[in-house]
Write a protein that holds these residues in place. Structure first.
Motif, PDB file in Angstrom:
ATOM      1  N   ALA A  18       0.830  -1.209   0.000  1.00  6.75           N
ATOM      2  CA  ALA A  18       0.000   0.000   0.000  1.00  6.75           C
ATOM      3  C   ALA A  18       0.861   1.254   0.000  1.00  6.75           C
ATOM      4  O   ALA A  18       0.542   2.235  -0.655  1.00  6.75           O
ATOM      5  N   MET A  19       1.969   1.221   0.708  1.00  9.70           N
ATOM      6  CA  MET A  19       2.850   2.385   0.772  1.00  9.70           C
ATOM      7  C   MET A  19       3.568   2.620  -0.551  1.00  9.70           C
ATOM      8  O   MET A  19       3.941   3.737  -0.872  1.00  9.70           O
ATOM      9  N   ALA A  20       3.743   1.581  -1.347  1.00 10.23           N
ATOM     10  CA  ALA A  20       4.494   1.702  -2.598  1.00 10.23           C
ATOM     11  C   ALA A  20       3.664   2.245  -3.746  1.00 10.23           C
ATOM     12  O   ALA A  20       4.183   2.498  -4.818  1.00 10.23           O
ATOM     13  N   MET A  21       2.381   2.441  -3.528  1.00 14.68           N
ATOM     14  CA  MET A  21       1.524   2.921  -4.599  1.00 14.68           C
ATOM     15  C   MET A  21       1.945   4.316  -5.049  1.00 14.68           C
ATOM     16  O   MET A  21       2.127   5.200  -4.232  1.00 14.68           O
ATOM     17  N   PRO A  22       2.094   4.534  -6.350  1.00 14.13           N
ATOM     18  CA  PRO A  22       2.448   5.867  -6.835  1.00 14.13           C
ATOM     19  C   PRO A  22       1.307   6.849  -6.625  1.00 14.13           C
ATOM     20  O   PRO A  22       0.160   6.458  -6.510  1.00 14.13           O
ATOM     21  N   ASP A  23       1.633   8.117  -6.566  1.00 14.03           N
ATOM     22  CA  ASP A  23       0.659   9.192  -6.375  1.00 14.03           C
ATOM     23  C   ASP A  23      -0.111   9.057  -5.074  1.00 14.03           C
ATOM     24  O   ASP A  23      -1.220   9.556  -4.951  1.00 14.03           O
ATOM     25  N   GLY A  24       0.467   8.379  -4.099  1.00 16.19           N
ATOM     26  CA  GLY A  24      -0.178   8.291  -2.801  1.00 16.19           C
ATOM     27  C   GLY A  24      -1.433   7.450  -2.786  1.00 16.19           C
ATOM     28  O   GLY A  24      -2.221   7.565  -1.880  1.00 16.19           O
ATOM     29  N   GLU A  25      -1.667   6.611  -3.780  1.00 12.79           N
ATOM     30  CA  GLU A  25      -2.884   5.825  -3.851  1.00 12.79           C
ATOM     31  C   GLU A  25      -3.011   4.845  -2.694  1.00 12.79           C
ATOM     32  O   GLU A  25      -4.086   4.390  -2.401  1.00 12.79           O
ATOM     33  N   ASP A  34       4.113  13.557  -4.160  1.00 15.42           N
ATOM     34  CA  ASP A  34       3.012  13.013  -4.939  1.00 15.42           C
ATOM     35  C   ASP A  34       3.315  11.628  -5.491  1.00 15.42           C
ATOM     36  O   ASP A  34       2.436  10.976  -5.994  1.00 15.42           O
ATOM     37  N   MET A  35       4.549  11.176  -5.421  1.00 18.04           N
ATOM     38  CA  MET A  35       4.880   9.836  -5.888  1.00 18.04           C
ATOM     39  C   MET A  35       5.939   9.231  -4.982  1.00 18.04           C
ATOM     40  O   MET A  35       6.751   9.939  -4.405  1.00 18.04           O
ATOM     41  N   HIS A  36       5.940   7.930  -4.903  1.00 15.29           N
ATOM     42  CA  HIS A  36       6.977   7.205  -4.178  1.00 15.29           C
ATOM     43  C   HIS A  36       8.300   7.484  -4.896  1.00 15.29           C
ATOM     44  O   HIS A  36       8.359   7.459  -6.128  1.00 15.29           O
ATOM     45  N   PRO A  37       9.385   7.779  -4.188  1.00 15.74           N
ATOM     46  CA  PRO A  37      10.641   8.182  -4.834  1.00 15.74           C
ATOM     47  C   PRO A  37      11.114   7.351  -6.023  1.00 15.74           C
ATOM     48  O   PRO A  37      11.488   7.927  -7.035  1.00 15.74           O
ATOM     49  N   PRO A  38      11.092   6.014  -5.989  1.00  9.67           N
ATOM     50  CA  PRO A  38      11.556   5.288  -7.174  1.00  9.67           C
ATOM     51  C   PRO A  38      10.722   5.603  -8.419  1.00  9.67           C
ATOM     52  O   PRO A  38      11.239   5.658  -9.525  1.00  9.67           O
ATOM     53  N   PHE A  39       9.426   5.811  -8.248  1.00  8.81           N
ATOM     54  CA  PHE A  39       8.573   6.117  -9.386  1.00  8.81           C
ATOM     55  C   PHE A  39       8.773   7.552  -9.867  1.00  8.81           C
ATOM     56  O   PHE A  39       8.621   7.839 -11.039  1.00  8.81           O
ATOM     57  N   LYS A  40       9.095   8.426  -8.953  1.00 13.53           N
ATOM     58  CA  LYS A  40       9.292   9.826  -9.306  1.00 13.53           C
ATOM     59  C   LYS A  40      10.447   9.978 -10.299  1.00 13.53           C
ATOM     60  O   LYS A  40      10.392  10.803 -11.210  1.00 13.53           O
ATOM     61  N   GLU A  41      11.467   9.183 -10.146  1.00 11.02           N
ATOM     62  CA  GLU A  41      12.642   9.260 -11.009  1.00 11.02           C
ATOM     63  C   GLU A  41      12.368   8.766 -12.429  1.00 11.02           C
ATOM     64  O   GLU A  41      13.138   9.023 -13.338  1.00 11.02           O
ATOM     65  N   LEU A  42      11.262   8.068 -12.644  1.00 12.40           N
ATOM     66  CA  LEU A  42      10.934   7.536 -13.966  1.00 12.40           C
ATOM     67  C   LEU A  42      10.322   8.588 -14.883  1.00 12.40           C
ATOM     68  O   LEU A  42      10.205   8.358 -16.084  1.00 12.40           O
ATOM     69  N   ASP A  43       9.916   9.715 -14.338  1.00  9.19           N
ATOM     70  CA  ASP A  43       9.318  10.790 -15.125  1.00  9.19           C
ATOM     71  C   ASP A  43       8.158  10.250 -15.968  1.00  9.19           C
ATOM     72  O   ASP A  43       8.102  10.417 -17.191  1.00  9.19           O
ATOM     73  N   LEU A  44       7.217   9.573 -15.311  1.00 12.95           N
ATOM     74  CA  LEU A  44       6.077   8.969 -15.992  1.00 12.95           C
ATOM     75  C   LEU A  44       5.053  10.029 -16.389  1.00 12.95           C
ATOM     76  O   LEU A  44       4.882  11.032 -15.704  1.00 12.95           O
ATOM     77  N   THR A  45       4.363   9.777 -17.484  1.00  8.46           N
ATOM     78  CA  THR A  45       3.278  10.661 -17.894  1.00  8.46           C
ATOM     79  C   THR A  45       2.091  10.418 -16.962  1.00  8.46           C
ATOM     80  O   THR A  45       2.028   9.406 -16.247  1.00  8.46           O
ATOM     81  N   LYS A  46       1.132  11.325 -17.017  1.00  7.55           N
ATOM     82  CA  LYS A  46      -0.069  11.184 -16.193  1.00  7.55           C
ATOM     83  C   LYS A  46      -0.786   9.872 -16.521  1.00  7.55           C
ATOM     84  O   LYS A  46      -1.251   9.163 -15.624  1.00  7.55           O
ATOM     85  N   GLU A  47      -0.871   9.546 -17.803  1.00  6.18           N
ATOM     86  CA  GLU A  47      -1.520   8.310 -18.231  1.00  6.18           C
ATOM     87  C   GLU A  47      -0.757   7.079 -17.716  1.00  6.18           C
ATOM     88  O   GLU A  47      -1.361   6.107 -17.266  1.00  6.18           O
ATOM     89  N   GLN A  48       0.580   7.116 -17.774  1.00  6.23           N
ATOM     90  CA  GLN A  48       1.380   5.995 -17.273  1.00  6.23           C
ATOM     91  C   GLN A  48       1.167   5.826 -15.768  1.00  6.23           C
ATOM     92  O   GLN A  48       1.051   4.695 -15.282  1.00  6.23           O
ATOM     93  N   ARG A  49       1.127   6.930 -15.031  1.00  2.00           N
ATOM     94  CA  ARG A  49       0.899   6.860 -13.582  1.00  2.00           C
ATOM     95  C   ARG A  49      -0.466   6.251 -13.291  1.00  2.00           C
ATOM     96  O   ARG A  49      -0.607   5.414 -12.402  1.00  2.00           O
ATOM     97  N   LYS A  50      -1.478   6.680 -14.082  1.00  2.00           N
ATOM     98  CA  LYS A  50      -2.833   6.157 -13.899  1.00  2.00           C
ATOM     99  C   LYS A  50      -2.857   4.645 -14.147  1.00  2.00           C
ATOM    100  O   LYS A  50      -3.409   3.885 -13.341  1.00  2.00           O
ATOM    101  N   GLU A  51      -2.261   4.210 -15.242  1.00  2.00           N
ATOM    102  CA  GLU A  51      -2.231   2.786 -15.565  1.00  2.00           C
ATOM    103  C   GLU A  51      -1.441   1.995 -14.531  1.00  2.00           C
ATOM    104  O   GLU A  51      -1.817   0.879 -14.160  1.00  2.00           O
ATOM    105  N   MET A  52      -0.342   2.588 -14.047  1.00  3.09           N
ATOM    106  CA  MET A  52       0.461   1.913 -13.035  1.00  3.09           C
ATOM    107  C   MET A  52      -0.337   1.754 -11.741  1.00  3.09           C
ATOM    108  O   MET A  52      -0.305   0.693 -11.111  1.00  3.09           O
ATOM    109  N   ARG A  53      -1.062   2.788 -11.361  1.00  2.00           N
ATOM    110  CA  ARG A  53      -1.903   2.696 -10.163  1.00  2.00           C
ATOM    111  C   ARG A  53      -2.923   1.578 -10.316  1.00  2.00           C
ATOM    112  O   ARG A  53      -3.155   0.807  -9.387  1.00  2.00           O
TER     113      ARG A  53
END
Length: 129
Positions: A18-25, A34-53
């Protein structure tokens, strides 16, 4: 006994997921992060973040379903003992966290904790309807 240990390990891993969810989900990240540090470094698009969540949410639910299947196979006494141990562990950690804080931080922490607990109860009630 082996099944109990496996179920305990799976159950203990759930908060980390639960803690690893990007964007605080996962409900753990608030404020400026707004994102877990490892995900923040990936520079994901909004759509990629949504799909990842969505993918991580599905994975979390599948993990939870697997754990529940094994827990359902445990005798009632072992399930109760495990739940009691997990509750005691959470309470111990909660108290240790509070002990690290200043009084005004404890007050805010307790308020946030109560809000999260109410939100979880509301989400659980929504799922059971």
């Amino acid at each position: 006994m082996r099944k109990t240990l496996i179920a305990l390990v799976f159950t203990a891993a759930l908060p980390g997921l639960a803690m690893a969810m990007p964007d605080g989900e996962g409900g753990r990240h608030h404020g400026k992060h707004d994102m877990h540090p490892p995900f923040k470094e990936l520079d994901l698009t909004k759509e990629q973040r949504k799909e990842m969540r969505e993918l991580m949410g599905k994975q979390w639910q599948a993990h939870r379903d697997i754990v529940q299947r094994y827990l359902d196979k445990l005798p009632e006494a072992e399930r109760k003992a495990m739940q009691d141990e997990l509750t005691a562990s959470r309470q111990s950690t909660h108290e240790a966290i509070r002990a690290l804080m200043k009084p005004e931080q404890v007050e805010k922490f307790d308020k946030l904790h109560a809000e999260m607990k109410a939100k979880r109860a509301e989400q659980l009630a929504d799922k059971t309807e």
